[in-house]
Every structure is written in structure tokens, then in C-alpha cells.
Design an enzyme around this catalytic site. Structure first.
Site, PDB file in Angstrom:
ATOM      1  CG  HIS A 163      60.200   9.153  15.609  1.00 55.05           C
ATOM      2  ND1 HIS A 163      59.731   9.903  16.742  1.00 55.05           N
ATOM      3  CD2 HIS A 163      59.068   9.273  15.235  1.00 55.05           C
ATOM      4  CE1 HIS A 163      58.748  10.424  16.297  1.00 55.05           C
ATOM      5  NE2 HIS A 163      58.103   9.653  15.885  1.00 55.05           N
ATOM      6  CG  ASP A 171      53.898   5.620  11.036  1.00 55.73           C
ATOM      7  OD1 ASP A 171      53.616   5.846  12.327  1.00 55.73           O
ATOM      8  OD2 ASP A 171      55.732   5.580  11.574  1.00 55.73           O
ATOM      9  CD  GLU A 256      56.358   3.026  20.826  1.00 57.92           C
ATOM     10  OE1 GLU A 256      55.289   3.568  20.686  1.00 57.92           O
ATOM     11  OE2 GLU A 256      57.282   2.412  20.438  1.00 57.92           O
ATOM     12  CB  THR A 411      51.267   2.565  23.575  1.00 54.62           C
ATOM     13  OG1 THR A 411      52.035   1.297  23.916  1.00 54.62           O
ATOM     14  CG2 THR A 411      51.906   3.387  23.767  1.00 54.62           C
ATOM     15  CD  GLU A 449      50.701   6.850  23.330  1.00 51.03           C
ATOM     16  OE1 GLU A 449      50.735   7.243  22.429  1.00 51.03           O
ATOM     17  OE2 GLU A 449      50.704   8.672  23.578  1.00 51.03           O
ATOM     18  CG  ASN A 450      43.855   5.179  22.130  1.00 54.76           C
ATOM     19  OD1 ASN A 450      44.126   6.689  22.647  1.00 54.76           O
ATOM     20  ND2 ASN A 450      43.477   4.394  20.910  1.00 54.76           N
ATOM     21  CG  LEU A 452      45.668  -0.766  17.619  1.00 52.38           C
ATOM     22  CD1 LEU A 452      45.280  -2.171  17.125  1.00 52.38           C
ATOM     23  CD2 LEU A 452      46.963  -0.273  16.151  1.00 52.38           C
ATOM     24  NE  ARG A 489      46.933  10.267  14.542  1.00 60.16           N
ATOM     25  CZ  ARG A 489      48.629  10.339  14.802  1.00 60.16           C
ATOM     26  NH1 ARG A 489      48.555  11.542  15.344  1.00 60.16           N
ATOM     27  NH2 ARG A 489      49.128   9.674  15.692  1.00 60.16           N
TER      28      ARG A 489
END
Length: 579
Positions: A163, A171, A256, A411, A449-450, A452, A489
């Protein structure tokens, strides 16, 4: 609508006749009975196979089966260990195919290793590796990155990212799909997802071209397959060294398995319901063929489902209950089933490409929590998750994954209902509970995963609750446990003194207060990837839409990071220069 026999719906691949092996449902005895009719009325053209089976464990309760370790555990508590992988920066490999700031990254990786982190995750961007032309793969920068991670004694999750980066939440850089692919779209814009207004979305190829040889004689599925084969060939040394633990296969926008129903770059803002994305000429023709084969040539795609930022009650499709009509049910079943078939095809290619490697395949599913508490579940429906209060839209995906030995990566683990405005009717807590239960009923590995960036104790406590919903077990595997957590992240905010000190405590809690385990075999199974099981018919996948009560979750984690008092202490410690 689950009872529609989808071989009648033109356009679905005839190759999709997936069936559980006895290894998955050993007690299942199936008997096919041809019948006419369906849940929305006995009307001509709706033929289905009714499958009669003897009751088995999945119909009521499930015996929880966590992976058994390849070697005996040193301590039963190790069965509670949840490894953590930290996402690397999106642009760690630049668009010029160069590893960005190697020295700085090495320092950060060593900090993670010292904190007990198990590994890192990175996107392997299609738009970078195959940017020069068809089958012109350049893996040099990624090899440098992988060697650095290996030297820092960390493991890796990698994402086959087919993607575009850019246009979605979080992003911060733009990495488009390869130019030579976009060039095809200049003369044929229908290779991209399209909404009812005709707006094209160039971040991912529409699933309508999955099997169309439009790219120099190759189909979209073949593009993805060839890329993964090249990865296998070029990363053989790292695969043999067991650097990679998971290969997550990108199957849609943001990687996703969903439609790009809520693109920020087209004006969507939370909590808009989004829009259906099936108005390119390929998906449009496919639906019309399916409707004709089902005896309703007059049916067309919805024209009253609203725009990106509408609320459900502002539309005819949702507000006037069009989604509950015969036509609405047919459309939603078609729309969601096309998505499942898309994921199945790509995962099958990934399985063939990585056969025999000691890795797990993974597929990411978006946690669309807004409007979850509304009867319509509108945001989920536009994204392709046909989930309602009386219909499970996630268990069919898990059942599809079961044949590929795939991991279901979900998520929004950090979120509570109270984090959002009540007007959004958001329900992340109930959503995670429903999905975790659905995945476990299909005996599929769950990971998460989280959604945010969060570095606070409340967010950590919610993650810890969701990865072990019933707490740790001192006598072996807990009833419910996620296989791994991928944390969003790595960056300056995460490594800031106060944040990183709390993060290190969080890592310890994920590990159930056990010492860091360098060898995965201390807490999980490491085996060569087997060939995917036989295919499952779409009507059998849709049998899994029956809704069951979710498994009970504890009110709070038994591995708490603390709360207000601890935050106060953190503030004091932050004032001490050397702490």
C-alpha cells in the site's frame, strides 16, 4: 444471508472451495443438503447448501489451546510471556532506498534491547523495493537494516507493504506504490478503489483487479506473489538465522484487510461513517453479475449510503434500515465476502512463497470502534466488516486465516470507551472482547497493537488487560493470551526520559515479570511453515457469522502499571537528572 450459496454469485473465484481439514474440526461430520431459500425469504434464485453437523466444541465452548513450547519451559510462568515488538519509523528506509541515520538507529536499537524489548517491526515498502520497474527488485537497504537489527540481538516482524504510505491516520511521510503501477492507472483509473462520487484512491489496487492481467500480463495477485518470492530468495540467510518471527502480509490500505472507506486525504474526519469503495468498473460489473445470477438483475450498488462524514441516521441505507432489506443484505454479504476472498488469495501466495521457513504469517484487521454501539455498525460495514449485534463479521476472517496458520493481528488495544465523545458511539472495549473471542473459537493465534501513540499508564493498563484478559496463570498457559504485541512507535517521544522509564516497566509487565527470553522456544512454538490447509467454501466461512456471547474479561489487569499516585512519583523522578 450467510446461507446464500455463493457459487451462484458470478465473479467469485471458482478456485475458492476451501474446506476445513479434520485437523481443525475433528468432530465435524458434514452432510450437504441441497435446498432453496435463505434467511430473507424463499425466493427463486437463492440456492444454498445447508450443512448439517454434529455438535462440537466450537459450537458452544472452546478448549483454549495456547502454543506448546518446542522445549520444556524453565518456569510455568513463562507461558504467560507476551513478547513486544516496537514499530520502526515509517521512513527508516528513504524513498531513495537508503537506510536513514544508521548510527542513530543503532543507538536506539541498543536502548530497546537494554529495555528487554524482544524485537522491532518494519514495513517493507513495495514502492521502494520495486520502484525501478517490473521485477526490478532492490533489497540492498533492507539487507543493511536487517543485518543491523540482527547485530543488536533483536528479532523482527516485517510487513509486506503493498500500500501507499500517506493519507491515513499516523502517516507522516509519503511513499506511493510503484510508479510503473500508477502509470497503468493513468489510462485505466479503474485499477484503483472508487467511491460513488467517482473519486479514486491510489493507495492500494482495487480487489476488482486481483485476477485481471493488466500489469504487463500479470494480475495484481501475481505482482504480490512475485514480490514475496523475491523476498524469500534474497533474505534466505536471515530466514535461516530465524531473524524474522512474523511476516505480516499487506492486504489493503494501511496494510489492513479492509476497504479504504475512511481516507483522510479525501476529507474523512473521525467519526464519519465512511463510504463504500466498490464503484470501479470491475467491482461494479462483478456485483451486477452476482445479482443477476441470484435472480435480481435489477439490483445495483447502493446510491443512498451517504458521504464520508455523515452520521448513520443521515443516510437512507443506514438511517432508513436499507441495510436490513433483502437487497441490502445481499450487497453487504457480497462486499464483505470479496474482501475475505482477497485476503485468502494473497495469504495463499505468501504461504507458498515462505513454505518451510520458521515464521508465522499474519494479517492485520482494523479496530473500527466508532459507531460500534449503534445498531447499524455503519463504519464497520463501509470498511467491509459485516458485523452487527446479531452477526459476527470477524469470525469468518479468523476461519479463513486458520487454513494458512495465520495470526489475526488486531488494533486499538489501548483504547477505552471513555476516550471518545459519546456521540461517536464508540466501543473499543467490547469490540476487542468480541474479536478476541471469535478468533479463539476458531483456534487461531491472536496478536495486537495500539492504534495511536500512547505512553501513559492508563493506556498501558488497557493493553495489559487485553493481551491477558483473565490474568496470568502460575500453572501454565492462561486461558486467553495474545501471541505478541506490536507497539507504536519508536521515536523521540517514546525515548524521552519519563516515557521510556515507564515503557521499560510496561515491557516487564508484558513479560509477566519474567526475565527477557532471547530464545522464542522458551514461550512459544517455532516450527517450519506448513502448506496451507484445503480451501474452505465461502458458504462454510459464512457459517461462522453466528453470534456467540464473548468470553468474559476481567475488569482490570492483574499486572497493573498503577495510576495517579505512580504518575505523581514519575513527575518527581523526572526532576532528578541522573534517574
Amino acid at each position: 444471508m450467510a446461507s446464500i450459496f455463493f457459487s451462484k454469485l458470478g465473479g467469485f473465484p471458482t478456485r475458492l472451495c476451501l474446506c476445513h481439514e479434520t485437523a481443525l474440526h475433528r468432530l465435524t461430520i458434514q452432510k450437504r443438503v441441497h435446498a432453496v431459500g435463505n434467511r430473507i425469504g424463499d425466493k427463486p434464485g437463492f440456492r444454498f447448501h445447508r450443512i448439517i453437523r454434529k455438535p462440537h466444541a466450537l459450537a458452544t465452548e472452546v478448549s483454549y489451546k495456547e502454543p506448546k513450547a518446542s522445549t520444556p519451559l524453565k518456569d510455568n510462568m513463562m507461558a504467560n510471556y507476551v513478547p513486544i515488538y516496537v514499530m520502526l519509523q515509517l521512513d527508516i528506509i528513504t524513498t531513495d532506498n537508503i537506510l536513514k541515520d544508521k548510527a542513530g538507529l543503532e543507538k536506539q536499537l541498543k536502548q530497546l534491547q537494554d529495555a528487554g524489548v524482544d524485537g522491532v517491526m518494519c514495513d517493507v515498502w513495495w514502492g521502494i523495493v520495486e520502484s525501478k520497474g517490473p521485477k526490478e527488485y532492490d533489497w540492498s537497504a533492507y539487507k543493511t537494516l536487517f543485518q543491523l537489527v540482527q547485530d543488536c540481538k533483536l528479532k523482527m516482524q516485517v510487513v509486506m507493504s503493498f500500500h501507499q504510505c500517506g493519507g491515513n491516520v499516523g502517516d507522516v511521510v509519503i511513499i506511493p506504490i510503484p510508479q510503473w503501477v500508477r502509470d497503468v492507472g493513468e489510462s485505466n483509473p479503474d485499477i484503483f478503489y472508487t467511491n460513488r462520487s467517482g473519486n479514486r484512491n491510489t493507495e492500494y489496487l482495487t480487489i476488482g483487479v486481483d485476477n485481471q492481467p493488466l500489469f504487463g500480463g500479470r494480475t495484481a495477485i501475481e505482482l504480490y506473489s512475485d514480490f514475496m518470492k523475491s523476498f524469500r530468495e534474497n533474505m534466505a540467510d536471515f530466514l535461516d538465522a530465524e531473524l524474522f518471527t512474523d511476516i505480516e502480509v499487506g492486504v489493503g490500505p494501511a496494510g489492513e484487510l479492509r476497504y479504504p472507506s475512511y481516507p483522510q486525504n479525501q476529507g474523512w474526519a473521525f467519526p464519519g461513517i465512511g463510504e463504500f469503495q466498490c464503484y470501479d468498473k470491475y467491482l461494479k460489473a462483478n456485483f451486477e453479475e452476482a445479482a443477476t445470477n441470484a435472480g435480481h438483475p435489477e439490483w445495483r450498488l447502493p446510491d443512498d449510503a451517504g458521504e464520508y462524514n455523515d452520521t448513520p441516521d443521515a443516510t437512507g441505507f443506514f438511517g432508513s434500515k436499507g441495510y436490513l432489506s433483502d437487497k441490502g443484505k445481499f450487497f453487504l454479504t457480497w462486499y464483505s465476502s470479496k474482501l475475505i476472498i482477497h485476503g485468502d488469495q494473497i495469504l495463499d501466495e505468501a504461504n507458498k512463497a515462505l513454505l518451510g521457513c520458521k515464521v508465522k504469517l499474519a494479517c492485520k484487521i482494523s479496530g473500527i470502534h466508532w459507531w460500534y454501539k449503534d445498531d447499524t455498525h455503519a463504519a464497520e460495514l463501509t470498511a467491509g466488516y459485516y458485523n452487527l449485534d446479531d452477526r459476527d463479521g470477524y469470525r469468518p476472517i479468523a476461519r479463513m486465516l486458520s487454513r494458512h496458520y495465520g495470526s489475526f493481528n488486531f488494533t486499538c488495544l489501548e483504547m477505552k470507551n471513555s476516550d471518545q465523545d459519546a456521540a461517536a458511539k464508540s466501543g473499543p472495549q467490547e469490540l476487542v472482547q468480541q474479536v478476541f473471542s471469535a478468533v479463539k473459537r476458531e483456534e487461531v493465534i491472536m496478536a495486537g497493537e495500539n492504534a495511536l501513540e500512547r505512553y501513559d499508564r492508563d493506556g498501558y493498563n488497557q493493553i495489559l488487560l487485553n493481551v491477558r484478559p483473565n490474568g496470568v496463570s502460575k500453572n501454565g498457559p492462561p486461558k486467553l493470551k495474545m501471541e505478541a504485541l506490536t507497539f507504536l512507535r519508536l521515536g523521540d517521544a517514546m525515548l524521552e526520559k519519563k516515557n521510556f522509564r515507564i515503557f521499560k516497566a510496561f515491557v516487564r509487565k508484558l513479560h509477566a515479570d519474567q526475565a527477557y527470553a532471547a530464545d522464542l522456544r522458551e514461550y512459544t512454538t517455532v516450527v517450519p511453515l506448513e502448506r496451507s490447509k484445503p480451501e474452505i467454501p465461502i458458504e462454510e466461512l459464512l457459517k461462522a457469522t453466528e453470534m456467540h456471547e464473548p468470553f468474559p474479561f476481567d475488569d482490570q489487569t492483574d499486572m497493573s502499571m498503577g495510576g495517579v499516585v505512580n504518575d505523581f512519583i514519575d513527575g518527581l523522578l523526572n526532576l532528578i537528572p541522573f534517574f
